[in-house]
Design an enzyme around this catalytic site. Structure first.
Site: not given
Ligand code: FUB
Length: 340
Positions: A32, A239
């Site tokens: 991320d 997301e």
């Molecule tokens: O790294 C945890 C979660 O996985 C992140 O917050 C999301 O965007 C996904 O990448």
């Protein structure tokens, strides 16, 4: 290797042997990556993946991260520097578990680290921590940002100095539980023929630690102006919202989650609406796809992750970067993360 799309699930039959880019960090797992240019250098704010032994499920409980490291690069291709632990979950009074994808911003010489985490009741909120250095260490405020919820904050500062936070994520990110504006643990996704849930955003105050206005839901529409539907899994928001500006246009990019794409939509205002434009990054090895986009010394870069370092373990990822190119009409050239 082979990539098959079965029922919306990407399957890599084996670990790709010709990645477009190498991992930037190899001694820890990282994911991320939110990149920014501070003090003439590239600073990267990733999640720090660990193997906590939590079984994989649709809520993402296997992403059980406990601290953040900050990295810097003098320039692309130079050796990356690990500035050590920038924030530990033990230093954040309101958190219970799961430090997910962070971001950072600067105002008047203070650096702000924004991070999602579950509180002690298991509900995701967004916290903020401050430092006098972009590398940290950061000190967390005692409470999450009032009015915040869900995951994946991205803070974008416009040319006039106004900063906005974009955030949210469905499924394990819990955004479907906030459809009424209040938390409802029984909250579900819309029907497939209903508009998809949009990312959230709000202007920040000059203190950078509070929302200056009520949180809004962003609209992502097709070229006919019709809102993307919940069943449109190849295009709808899941997301990892990121905002950048190019030639006066606002580019909202995000992950489609269960179809594993990074795609983007453009608009004329930081508030949208945003018109869907296409795919920036094809699926990577591992379930999640998450990115950031910055300009550095006249070129544009995409920061992303995959799971090559761990041989394909979804919760053990590694950050990467590659150049991103625009076409003359402002559209972004799609990037394939593997050459074979
Ligand atoms: O790294 C945890 C979660 O996985 C992140 O917050 C999301 O965007 C996904 O990448």
């Amino acid at each position: 290797y082979c990539v098959c799309m079965l029922s919306g699930v990407t399957i890599f039959a084996q670990v790709p042997t010709k990645p477009l880019s190498p991992p930037l960090v190899t001694d820890l797992y990282s994911a991320d990556p939110s990149a920014h240019v501070f003090d003439g250098k590239i600073y990267i704010y990733p999640s720090h993946d660990i193997d906590a032994g939590v079984p994989e499920n649709d809520n993402g409980d296997h992403f059980d991260m406990r601290d953040y490291h900050v990295y810097s690069l003098e320039a692309p291709g130079k050796k990356i520097r690990d500035h050590g632990v920038a924030l530990d979950i033990k230093q954040v009074p309101w958190t219970g578990k799961q430090l997910w994808a962070p971001d950072a911003a600067v105002r008047n010489g203070t650096y702000y680290l924004y991070f999602p985490a579950k509180d002690k009741q298991g509900v995701f909120y967004i916290g903020v921590a401050t430092s006098k250095s972009p590398a940290g260490p950061f000190r967390a405020l005692p409470e999450p940002i009032k009015g915040s919820y869900s995951i994946d904050p991205c803070v974008f500062t416009d040319d006039d100095g106004t900063s906005y936070m974009y955030f949210g994520g469905i499924w394990g990110g819990q955004l479907q539980r906030w459809r009424t504006g209040q938390y409802d643990s029984a909250g579900v996704l819309p029907q497939d023929q209903e508009p998809a849930i949009g990312p959230r955003m709000a202007k920040l105050t000059n203190t950078m630690t509070e929302f200056a206005e009520p949180v809004r839901e962003l609209k992502i529409v097709d070229t006919a102006g019709k809102e993307l539907l919940n069943g449109d899994n190849n295009r709808r928001f899941f997301e990892a919202a990121w905002m950048h500006k190019y030639n006066g246009k606002y580019y909202l990019s995000y992950s489609t989650g269960d179809t594993h794409l990074i795609c983007y939509a453009t608009g004329d205002s930081p508030y949208g609406p945003f018109v869907y434009r296409g795919v920036i990054l094809k699926p990577v090895l591992g379930w999640t796809n998450h990115h950031s986009i910055i300009a550095f010394k006249g070129k544009w870069y995409l920061f992303y992750h995959d799971s090559t370092l761990s041989g394909g373990k979804t919760h053990l990822r590694n950050i990467k970067m590659t150049e991103l190119k625009y076409n003359a009409d402002g559209t972004i050239q799609t990037i394939s993360p593997y050459l074979d």
